[in-house]
Enzyme design. Structure first.
Site, PDB file in Angstrom:
ATOM      1  N   ASP A 279       0.827  -1.213   0.000  1.00  0.00           N
ATOM      2  CA  ASP A 279       0.000   0.000   0.000  1.00  0.00           C
ATOM      3  C   ASP A 279       0.854   1.252   0.000  1.00  0.00           C
ATOM      4  O   ASP A 279       1.849   1.334   0.731  1.00  0.00           O
ATOM      5  CB  ASP A 279      -0.876   0.033   1.261  1.00  0.00           C
ATOM      6  CG  ASP A 279      -2.277  -0.478   0.980  1.00  0.00           C
ATOM      7  OD1 ASP A 279      -2.806  -0.160  -0.092  1.00  0.00           O
ATOM      8  OD2 ASP A 279      -2.823  -1.196   1.836  1.00  0.00           O
TER       9      ASP A 279
ATOM     10  N   ASP B 275      -4.052   2.683  -5.387  1.00  0.00           N
ATOM     11  CA  ASP B 275      -2.680   2.827  -4.871  1.00  0.00           C
ATOM     12  C   ASP B 275      -2.279   1.642  -3.994  1.00  0.00           C
ATOM     13  O   ASP B 275      -1.398   1.754  -3.150  1.00  0.00           O
ATOM     14  CB  ASP B 275      -2.526   4.137  -4.095  1.00  0.00           C
ATOM     15  CG  ASP B 275      -3.448   4.210  -2.886  1.00  0.00           C
ATOM     16  OD1 ASP B 275      -4.375   3.385  -2.808  1.00  0.00           O
ATOM     17  OD2 ASP B 275      -3.260   5.095  -2.029  1.00  0.00           O
TER      18      ASP B 275
ATOM     19  N   LYS C 111      -7.814  10.924  10.950  1.00  0.00           N
ATOM     20  CA  LYS C 111      -7.308  10.214   9.766  1.00  0.00           C
ATOM     21  C   LYS C 111      -8.103  10.507   8.494  1.00  0.00           C
ATOM     22  O   LYS C 111      -7.523  10.844   7.459  1.00  0.00           O
ATOM     23  CB  LYS C 111      -7.291   8.696  10.024  1.00  0.00           C
ATOM     24  CG  LYS C 111      -6.791   7.922   8.801  1.00  0.00           C
ATOM     25  CD  LYS C 111      -6.754   6.419   9.030  1.00  0.00           C
ATOM     26  CE  LYS C 111      -6.314   5.702   7.752  1.00  0.00           C
ATOM     27  NZ  LYS C 111      -6.266   4.234   7.908  1.00  0.00           N
TER      28      LYS C 111
END
Length: 1229
Positions: free
Chosen positions: A921, A1148, A990
């Site tokens: 990742d 991604d 986050k």
């Protein structure tokens, strides 16, 4: 009533730019009384207005004689076609000289076509003229009787023939007979108020701007009708429809050369040379110039008739005089069936030794990023699949049969439930009812078509009629019954159901076109050769899939083209067709009221009801099944699910993408680029782009699509067992609706309930609807997975307008949730090698989310420490200690535990063949791209672009920064800062940190913060709003302080997009791989469809509208970054291909075998450095200056000067050394 219905149906052609659309609201129809009054007005005025208009048309026509030579005038009162555009081209003042239309068209010079035709057909002209005069006289006599006027006035009106009377009766004729649509040339659709009945409308002219998007949409509407009639092999009807427009100076501007070519092709297939010649003369008489397709149709007809050489020679000479070359016929024209052979036969009559032109030499992509990849010196063999030629041929035949069937019926995973007597009885009852419904729907459809067909011999032609003839009647019935089976007990949006119905018809039509054109035969022939590249016993080397397919197509030479001529239907037509089918379904499907309760009255009641509901402030039409039907379906507990064939993974390797029009499935129509809201400008950009510039993107999509998959059967079986045992919300297995909370029984009727009781009931209904939706989604995914459990399969890919890639099958794919990913394995196995088992263990710890801040070695050591838990999870997943259930991604963790157990217990773990995908990742990938663009040293450290011994966590860093701000404010007595003590954590900030890079606003960020704080039980609810407002402000300040270069770039992109949009342009750019991108955000407008069930307001945006400035500016930074992350992924995919790796991605997150993780990591870093070594921002600035600021002007408008200054002021970059990324362990990890 029939008149009004035809007029209403005619509105289907209002606007449209392709299949995609966005339906935002529906609203209720006029009352029955108002409809009746409007019907009466139409019926009283019909004959009068038909005669009046026909008389004026015949008297005042200024069309050259040659354009009416072959018009067969019908008996008076039988005007043939209803105009499908419904006021879009309402009669108005006409141009004296028709404007040229269509691509490559220019005013034609007089030629021998018209002169020759006059000589050959002189006698027929005289007959036509006599009929015209008689009809005109009769029309004027009737007009005088119906509406007495002085002779002077009548004469004046007759001379001014191009004007339409402004009386209400004339407007009524315009609505019910001419069928034109109320669309302004440059405004919003204008719909007559329902309550006012038939009202006079000011006529609007056809758009004069031939480049206007709206004008192109209207042209497409006409052409889709003509294509339909061509498919139905009705050239006479196609010609009559064409003449409806050709004979009206007001509507003729909608006909470009392509419209005439369609009708010419239909006559050419029948070998009717006289009709083709006549249509050419019509085309030239209005100032259009024949195109290559015109000459192809003429030569086909000459070849089909085996015409004399002199006639063919004249045609070839004229083609050359028009600046074309014979070779271009075979290089640029698209052929169907045997058209190519007939054209070639004609050419060889005058040039016996003529050979087809050789295919153009393959162009090589010159991108500096891919110079090595496309270099012939470094070419290596394409990786072979573990299948023989024969196996791949068999798989292709299975896939082909599945697509020919259009649908796939699979066994539901709920089928394992025991069959009760109640279920058996309900299934028999349902089968009986469906048999009756099939008959009643078929009768209703045939009756509807019969009524429409009668309009041909009366005053109008219903434009939906051809679209209801494209398939056998039984197929329309099948489609409607499929939709009936999918309606949720809570109801479905009327617009969504209409869209699904018409899309299914369109997709089957495309399949039939491909069969009729013999395109399928060509694909089969080429595919048989193509699999030699992929099969383990195949021969060819040194080709990419796209290159080898193109080579085989070139060698095949003859036969139809592999791309069809564009025949997409306008979205409003699709909505109208779907609404008509839905109306038939609602009217035809009935059930006895007493079928479940014999004590009730035995009368028939509708199975489906049309109701209204409110969503926000909009009133929305819904179709809801009767509870009796829902109960029968629930009791039957049927075990079969039906899907479109395009919803199932492919059973053979996908057809490689070779152009924006061709690739992916064998027959199912698939676009290279997904688009929204009718934004077809993406397709135009791709078509205008030099093909060689698209090669990297096409090759990357082919690489992703060629990855073969299989099912992890042990994990799938465990998931299905929990799914059938009432699910488990903690493990993301949705429970059935039967487990939904039930509101406590309240005494009395609903009118006596308290506010809290009503709210509780509403919440229970909402929860039940959500649970049904989640349950069905899981059922679809698991049932498809179970269907392919013993098969190897493939996911063809396409992309969105930013270049981000997606699998085409929508339900089950590797972009899904934890459950879906856990049951997918690579079909190809690779030995683990010396480090493979370690990577499996590290991957497992990554999935748990337990050691995010620890080094890789520490994660590996932790995995070794808990091996007992890992093995227990693998051996006893549901009866052991269940360690795997307490991880971030429990199902993927369980699958990994099982793989580690098998590998570690094998005699030689390094030789163990693993099919398991290991993920790497990106670390907040959007911020990584910003930090690299700005060479931001502090930002680069925060997102792991710099080598560090342990991973840097940007979310924790921002949380720490916000905590510092909070402490200062709390010390100064700020109340909310004091309340937040102990509540600021990584988890709280986050989501906002992650989405700031993708353009989240402070408003959106506040909502995210509020949601996170709500999850903390101890946080005082009364401070939620104030706390979230405070936090989002501090998070933005923290990011600004930590990522100064990032904010500068983001602000530059935002301000540039704002100025571009304010100048009336959309934001465009080209990715470093050469993919052209345009943002499809425009101000939306509504189109109202007058349907008998209800009026439907379809809200859509198109490029004929002004750009939406707010969306253009807010979306540019995230879209630009998305285009960079997709570029990085494609570069990695292509270079992994050259290294022989299996590679797929979820944006991604990159996947490969455990054996090849290290190689993929190296390639990933190399390509990131190579990408950002390009002058990305400088190149963007230069591209935009060239596009939006026209050079060479001494006098510039102030806005242009401001835009130039903005685009020229590229943000300065920092000191970060990009090559450091190569040594960063945690860049992707």
């Amino acid at each position: 009533m029939a008149l009004l219905r035809a007029a209403v149906l005619g509105r289907a052609r209002l606007r449209g730019g392709g299949i995609p659309w966005s339906v935002l609201r529906n609203y209720s129809s006029a009352s029955a009384k108002e409809k009746a009054r409007r019907n009466a007005v139409c019926e009283r005025t019909e004959l009068l207005e038909v005669l009046k208009a026909r008389g004026k048309q015949l008297q005042g026509s200024n069309i050259p004689e040659v354009t009416v030579d072959k018009v067969e005038l019908p008996p008076l009162g039988n005007v043939t076609y209803q105009d499908p555009l419904r006021k879009a081209t309402a009669p108005g003042p006409a141009e004296e000289r028709p404007a040229p239309g269509g691509r490559g068209e220019s005013p034609a010079r007089p030629r021998s076509w018209a002169e020759k035709l006059k000589k050959e057909m002189h006698m027929q002209q005289l007959k036509v003229e006599q009929m015209s005069i008689a009809a005109a006289q009769l029309a004027l006599e009737e007009q005088t009787k119906a509406k007495p006027k002085s002779k002077a006035k009548a004469n004046a009106k007759a001379k001014n023939s191009l004007k339409i009377p402004k009386a209400k009766a004339a407007a009524a004729w315009s609505q019910s007979h001419a069928g034109s649509c109320s669309v302004h040339a440059h405004g919003k659709p204008r719909v007559a108020a329902v309550k006012e009945g038939v009202k006079a409308q000011r006529p609007q002219r056809v758009l004069e701007d031939k480049e206007s998007s709206q004008h192109k949409i209207l042209q497409q509407t006409v052409q889709s009708n003509l294509e339909c009639l061509l498919f139905l092999q009705q050239p006479e009807e196609a010609e009559r429809f064409l003449l409806l427009y050709h004979s009206s100076p007001k509507k003729r501007g909608l006909l470009n050369v392509d419209a005439y070519n369609i009708v010419m092709r239909s006559w050419a297939r029948k070998g009717c040379l006289q009709r083709v010649n006549w249509l050419l003369s019509l085309l030239e008489s209005v100032g259009l110039r024949p195109s290559l397709d015109s000459y192809a149709a003429l030569l086909e007809c000459l070849g089909r008739n085996q015409s004399p050489a002199s006639a063919i020679q004249r045609c070839v000479q004229q083609l050359k005089n028009d600046g074309f070359h014979v070779d271009e016929l075979f290089q640029k024209c698209l052929f169907e069936e045997d058209e190519k052979e007939k054209v070639l036969r004609a050419i060889r009559v005058v040039q016996p030794k003529y050979q087809l032109p050789p295919p153009p030499r393959p162009q090589i992509c010159k991108s500096s990023l891919l110079r090595d990849f496309y270099s012939r010196e470094t070419t290596v063999s394409y990786p072979k699949l573990d299948f023989s030629l024969r196996e791949l041929q068999e798989r292709f035949q299975q896939q082909l049969q599945m697509e020919l069937d259009n649908t796939v019926t699979v066994e539901s995973v709920e089928a394992t439930k025991p069959l009760t007597p109640q279920a058996i009885k309900a299934r028999k009852l349902l089968a009986t009812l469906r048999s009756q419904w099939r008959d009643s729907i078929l009768q209703a459809l045939q009756k509807s078509k019969h009524n429409m067909s009668k309009l041909k011999t009366r005053s109008r032609y219903n434009t939906l009629y051809p679209y209801l003839c494209l398939l056998p009647d039984e197929e329309y019935v099948d489609i409607m019954l499929q939709i009936l089976n999918t309606v949720s007990p809570q109801g479905e949006s009327l617009a969504v159901l209409a869209r699904e119905l018409s899309s299914k018809v369109y997709n089957r039509y495309i399949t039939q076109r491909k069969l009729r054109s013999r395109q399928l035969e060509k694909v089969q022939e080429v595919y048989e050769g193509y699999i030699h590249l992929l099969a383990k016993d195949g021969r060819p080397d040194g080709y990419l899939p796209r290159e080898y397919w193109e080579k085989l197509v070139a060698e095949a030479g003859f036969g139809p083209s592999l791309s069809l001529k564009d025949c997409s239907w306008p979205y409003v037509l699709l909505m109208r067709l779907g609404m008509h089918m839905l109306e038939l379904l609602v009217q035809a499907v009935k059930v006895p009221r007493n079928i479940l309760n014999p004590r009730l009255e035995p009368r028939l009641i509708p199975v489906l009801y049309h109701i209204y509901s409110f969503r926000s402030s909009w009133q929305v039409g819904l179709i809801k099944p009767h509870p009796v039907f829902s109960q029968i379906v629930s009791d039957a507990a049927e075990t079969l699910l039906t899907f479109n064939s395009s919803s199932i993974p492919m059973l053979c390797p996908p057809v490689p993408w070779t152009s924006p029009h061709f690739g992916a499935f064998v027959l199912n129509d698939t676009r290279l680029m997904r688009f929204v809201d009718g934004a077809f400008q993406h397709q135009l950009l791709l078509e205008q782009c030099p093909p060689v510039n698209l090669h990297p993107v096409l090759d990357a999509l082919n690489q992703l699509g060629n990855c073969a998959w299989k099912i992890n059967q042990p994990v799938l079986d465990i998931i299905i067992s929990i799914f059938n045992d009432k699910g488990n919300e903690k493990l993301d297995i949705p429970p059935p609706v039967s487990e939904a909370p039930r509101p406590p029984a309240a005494p009395g009727n609903s009118s006596t309930w308290s506010k809290s009781q009503k709210h509780e009931l509403l919440q229970c209904k909402k929860k039940a609807a959500e649970m049904h939706s989640l349950r069905m989604d899981a059922l679809y995914k698991l049932s498809i997975a179970n269907y392919v459990r013993d098969k190897v399969f493939w996911f063809p890919h396409n992309m969105d307008f930013r270049g981000r890639t997606y699998p085409c099958p929508p339900y089950f794919n590797h972009l899904g949730n934890d459950v879906t990913r856990a049951i997918l394995l690579f079909a190809e196995g690779r030995p683990l090698g010396p480090k493979g088992l370690d990577w499996l263990k590290i991957h497992l710890i990554n999935l748990t989310g337990l050691k995010k801040k620890n080094a890789l070695q520490e994660r590996l050591e932790y995995a070794n420490e808990i091996m007992e838990e890992i093995l227990d999870s693998a051996d006893h997943p549901l009866t052991g200690r269940k360690w795997w259930m307490n991880t971030d991604e429990p199902w993927q963790a369980l699958a990994c535990c099982m793989e580690i157990a098998k590998a570690s217990r094998s005699p030689d773990p390094a030789a163990y063949v693993s099919h398991f995908p290991v993920h790497q990742d990106g670390s907040c990938n959007g911020l990584q791209h910003y930090a690299a663009l700005g060479r931001d040293l502090i930002g680069a450290i925060s997102v792991n672009l710099m080598p560090c011994s342990v991973p840097q966590d940007v979310y924790s860093a921002v949380a720490q920064q916000v905590e510092e701000f909070r402490k200062k404010d709390a010390a100064q007595g700020v109340r909310i800062a004091q309340v937040l003590q102990g509540f600021i954590s990584r988890k709280v900030v986050k989501q906002t940190v992650m989405t700031v890079v993708y353009g989240v606003t402070r408003y959106g960020g506040r909502l995210q913060m509020e949601k996170r704080l709500k999850e903390i039980d101890e946080f005082p609810e009364e401070y939620l709003w104030e706390a979230s407002h405070y936090l989002v402000k501090q998070v933005f300040n923290g990011i600004k302080e930590m990522f100064s270069a990032t904010r500068d770039i983001q602000n530059w992109l935002t301000e540039s997009a704002k100025l571009i949009a304010q100048s009336g342009r959309t934001v465009e750019w080209v990715t470093p791989l050469g993919l052209p991108i345009v943002q499809p955000y425009y101000r939306s407008r509504s189109t109202v469809l007058n349907c008998s069930m209800q009026h439907l307001s379809v809200k859509h945006a198109s490029s004929s509208q002004k750009p939406d400035t707010v969306k253009q500016k807010n979306a540019f930074p995230p879209n630009f970054i998305h285009s960079l992350d997709s570029t990085h992924m494609m570069l990695t995919a292509l270079h992994c291909l050259r290294q022989g790796l299996t590679f797929v991605s979820v944006h991604d997150c990159y996947w490969t075998h455990a054996l090849t993780v290290d190689i993929m990591n190296e390639v990933c870093r190399q390509q990131f450095v190579a990408l950002h070594s390009e002058k990305i921002l400088q190149d963007l600035s230069e591209f935009m200056l060239e596009k939006y600021c026209s050079p060479g002007r001494e006098m510039r408008a102030p806005w242009q000067k401001k835009l130039m200054e903005q685009l020229s002021s590229v943000p300065k970059t920092g000191e970060f050394n990009l090559n450091k990324v190569m040594d960063s362990t945690y860049f992707f990890s």
